[in-house]
Motif scaffolding. Structure first.
Motif, PDB file in Angstrom:
ATOM      1  N   PRO A  22       0.880  -1.136  -0.061  1.00  0.00           N
ATOM      2  CA  PRO A  22      -0.004  -0.073  -0.032  1.00  0.00           C
ATOM      3  C   PRO A  22       0.860   1.300  -0.005  1.00  0.00           C
ATOM      4  N   PRO A  23       0.293   2.264  -0.293  1.00  0.00           N
ATOM      5  CA  PRO A  23       1.181   3.512  -0.350  1.00  0.00           C
ATOM      6  C   PRO A  23       1.580   3.848   0.938  1.00  0.00           C
ATOM      7  N   THR A  24       2.949   4.204   1.296  1.00  0.00           N
ATOM      8  CA  THR A  24       3.761   4.126   2.511  1.00  0.00           C
ATOM      9  C   THR A  24       4.566   5.069   2.716  1.00  0.00           C
ATOM     10  N   ASP A  25       4.748   5.769   3.825  1.00  0.00           N
ATOM     11  CA  ASP A  25       6.093   6.979   4.057  1.00  0.00           C
ATOM     12  C   ASP A  25       6.830   6.307   4.589  1.00  0.00           C
ATOM     13  N   ILE A  26       6.563   5.530   5.956  1.00  0.00           N
ATOM     14  CA  ILE A  26       7.310   5.043   6.807  1.00  0.00           C
ATOM     15  C   ILE A  26       6.953   3.634   7.290  1.00  0.00           C
ATOM     16  N   VAL A  27       8.137   2.911   7.460  1.00  0.00           N
ATOM     17  CA  VAL A  27       8.148   1.605   7.717  1.00  0.00           C
ATOM     18  C   VAL A  27       8.475   1.622   9.505  1.00  0.00           C
ATOM     19  N   VAL A  28       7.577   0.737  10.072  1.00  0.00           N
ATOM     20  CA  VAL A  28       7.779   0.561  11.463  1.00  0.00           C
ATOM     21  C   VAL A  28       7.775  -1.047  11.876  1.00  0.00           C
ATOM     22  N   GLY A  29       9.198  -1.536  12.366  1.00  0.00           N
ATOM     23  CA  GLY A  29       9.212  -2.850  12.606  1.00  0.00           C
ATOM     24  C   GLY A  29       9.030  -3.187  14.026  1.00  0.00           C
ATOM     25  N   ILE A  30       8.438  -4.380  14.212  1.00  0.00           N
ATOM     26  CA  ILE A  30       8.250  -4.855  15.752  1.00  0.00           C
ATOM     27  C   ILE A  30       9.349  -5.638  15.993  1.00  0.00           C
ATOM     28  N   GLY A  31      10.196  -5.356  16.722  1.00  0.00           N
ATOM     29  CA  GLY A  31      11.538  -5.762  17.423  1.00  0.00           C
ATOM     30  C   GLY A  31      10.971  -7.003  18.635  1.00  0.00           C
ATOM     31  N   LEU A  47      12.373   3.488   1.900  1.00  0.00           N
ATOM     32  CA  LEU A  47      11.842   4.268   2.905  1.00  0.00           C
ATOM     33  C   LEU A  47      12.658   4.260   4.508  1.00  0.00           C
ATOM     34  N   PRO A  48      12.214   5.232   5.285  1.00  0.00           N
ATOM     35  CA  PRO A  48      12.838   5.410   6.436  1.00  0.00           C
ATOM     36  C   PRO A  48      12.184   4.008   7.375  1.00  0.00           C
ATOM     37  N   LEU A  49      13.050   3.624   8.192  1.00  0.00           N
ATOM     38  CA  LEU A  49      12.666   2.512   9.165  1.00  0.00           C
ATOM     39  C   LEU A  49      12.750   2.886  10.625  1.00  0.00           C
ATOM     40  N   PHE A  50      11.869   2.636  11.343  1.00  0.00           N
ATOM     41  CA  PHE A  50      11.787   2.599  12.827  1.00  0.00           C
ATOM     42  C   PHE A  50      11.781   1.177  13.417  1.00  0.00           C
ATOM     43  N   ILE A  51      12.124   1.093  14.832  1.00  0.00           N
ATOM     44  CA  ILE A  51      11.976  -0.219  15.343  1.00  0.00           C
ATOM     45  C   ILE A  51      11.067   0.202  16.546  1.00  0.00           C
ATOM     46  N   ALA A  52      10.116  -0.498  16.809  1.00  0.00           N
ATOM     47  CA  ALA A  52       9.270  -0.462  17.993  1.00  0.00           C
ATOM     48  C   ALA A  52       9.613  -1.652  18.928  1.00  0.00           C
ATOM     49  N   SER A  82       1.804  11.190   7.721  1.00  0.00           N
ATOM     50  CA  SER A  82       2.543   9.980   7.432  1.00  0.00           C
ATOM     51  C   SER A  82       1.841   8.396   7.290  1.00  0.00           C
ATOM     52  N   ARG A  83       1.951   7.945   5.892  1.00  0.00           N
ATOM     53  CA  ARG A  83       1.267   6.670   5.945  1.00  0.00           C
ATOM     54  C   ARG A  83       2.200   5.623   6.412  1.00  0.00           C
ATOM     55  N   ILE A  84       1.948   4.789   7.519  1.00  0.00           N
ATOM     56  CA  ILE A  84       2.642   3.918   8.090  1.00  0.00           C
ATOM     57  C   ILE A  84       2.538   2.557   7.959  1.00  0.00           C
ATOM     58  N   LEU A  85       3.554   1.840   7.438  1.00  0.00           N
ATOM     59  CA  LEU A  85       3.515   0.340   7.368  1.00  0.00           C
ATOM     60  C   LEU A  85       4.155  -0.402   8.758  1.00  0.00           C
ATOM     61  N   LEU A  86       3.174  -1.024   9.561  1.00  0.00           N
ATOM     62  CA  LEU A  86       3.819  -1.707  10.602  1.00  0.00           C
ATOM     63  C   LEU A  86       3.878  -3.268   9.978  1.00  0.00           C
ATOM     64  N   VAL A  87       5.376  -3.879  10.437  1.00  0.00           N
ATOM     65  CA  VAL A  87       5.893  -4.914  10.006  1.00  0.00           C
ATOM     66  C   VAL A  87       6.010  -5.803  11.189  1.00  0.00           C
ATOM     67  N   LEU A 104      -0.252   4.849  17.659  1.00  0.00           N
ATOM     68  CA  LEU A 104       0.062   5.801  16.246  1.00  0.00           C
ATOM     69  C   LEU A 104      -1.489   5.893  15.626  1.00  0.00           C
ATOM     70  N   MET A 105      -2.564   5.988  16.616  1.00  0.00           N
ATOM     71  CA  MET A 105      -3.586   6.616  16.010  1.00  0.00           C
ATOM     72  C   MET A 105      -3.750   7.609  15.259  1.00  0.00           C
ATOM     73  N   ASP A 106      -2.979   8.656  15.446  1.00  0.00           N
ATOM     74  CA  ASP A 106      -2.958   9.739  14.743  1.00  0.00           C
ATOM     75  C   ASP A 106      -2.658   9.487  13.302  1.00  0.00           C
ATOM     76  N   TYR A 107      -2.258   8.373  12.661  1.00  0.00           N
ATOM     77  CA  TYR A 107      -1.649   8.431  11.504  1.00  0.00           C
ATOM     78  C   TYR A 107      -2.487   7.185  10.785  1.00  0.00           C
ATOM     79  N   PRO A 108      -2.402   7.251   9.322  1.00  0.00           N
ATOM     80  CA  PRO A 108      -2.909   6.178   8.601  1.00  0.00           C
ATOM     81  C   PRO A 108      -2.046   4.929   8.902  1.00  0.00           C
TER      82      PRO A 108
END
Length: 145
Positions: A22-31, A47-52, A82-87, A104-108
């Motif tokens: 899907p259209p995505t701006d940020i990837v967030v991975g679950i550690g 895309l930029p990557l962040f880890i939770a 920002s459209r976020i993809l949780l991975v 992240l409820m304030d983001y799609p």
């Protein structure tokens, strides 16, 4: 008896290259489990990557807490809209993904897993346990095309 099926990096890479993300701006991975898959997805999408850092299950895939918990503070502030993809690698109950979605409820937000329950699943036909190639217990594959 080991009933886990091995899935190679080659198979994962080929599937990712064909996947209609899907259209995505940020990837967030679950550690921990989602770090490698999220890295692969972020690389694929450039895309930029962040880890939770969240934990719910132990190494044998059994819940080790009553519910998923953040193990470290997560910076949940991204540019507005920002459209976020949780991975994650696998979603069994979906509780870990739901915890992060609430944060992240304030983001799609859309969810993506290699196997299990999510908005998007790379291998929806795999129903058994899997040996991912980045796990120490995975059997090394010399080559698979």
């Amino acid at each position: 008896m080991d009933t886990k099926v091995p899935v190679s990096f080659v198979k994962i890479s080929k599937a990712l290259s064909r996947f209609p993300f899907p259209p995505t701006d940020i990837v967030v991975g679950i550690g921990r489990g989602g770090i490698v898959p999220a890295s692969l997805v972020a690389h694929q999408l450039n895309l930029p990557l962040f880890i939770a850092s969240i934990n719910y299950r132990d190494d044998s895939n059994q819940p080790n807490r009553e519910s998923p918990e953040f193990l470290a503070l997560f910076p949940a502030t991204f540019p507005e809209g920002s459209r976020i993809l949780l991975v994650d690698d696998v979603a069994v109950s979906g509780m870990t993904l739901e915890l992060l979605k609430k944060t992240l409820m304030d983001y799609p937000v859309k969810t993506f897993v290699l196997k299990g329950k999510a908005d998007h699943v790379l291998f929806p036909d795999i129903k058994t346990c899997v040996h991912w190639p980045w796990h120490a217990a995975a059997k090394p594959l010399i080559y698979e095309s």
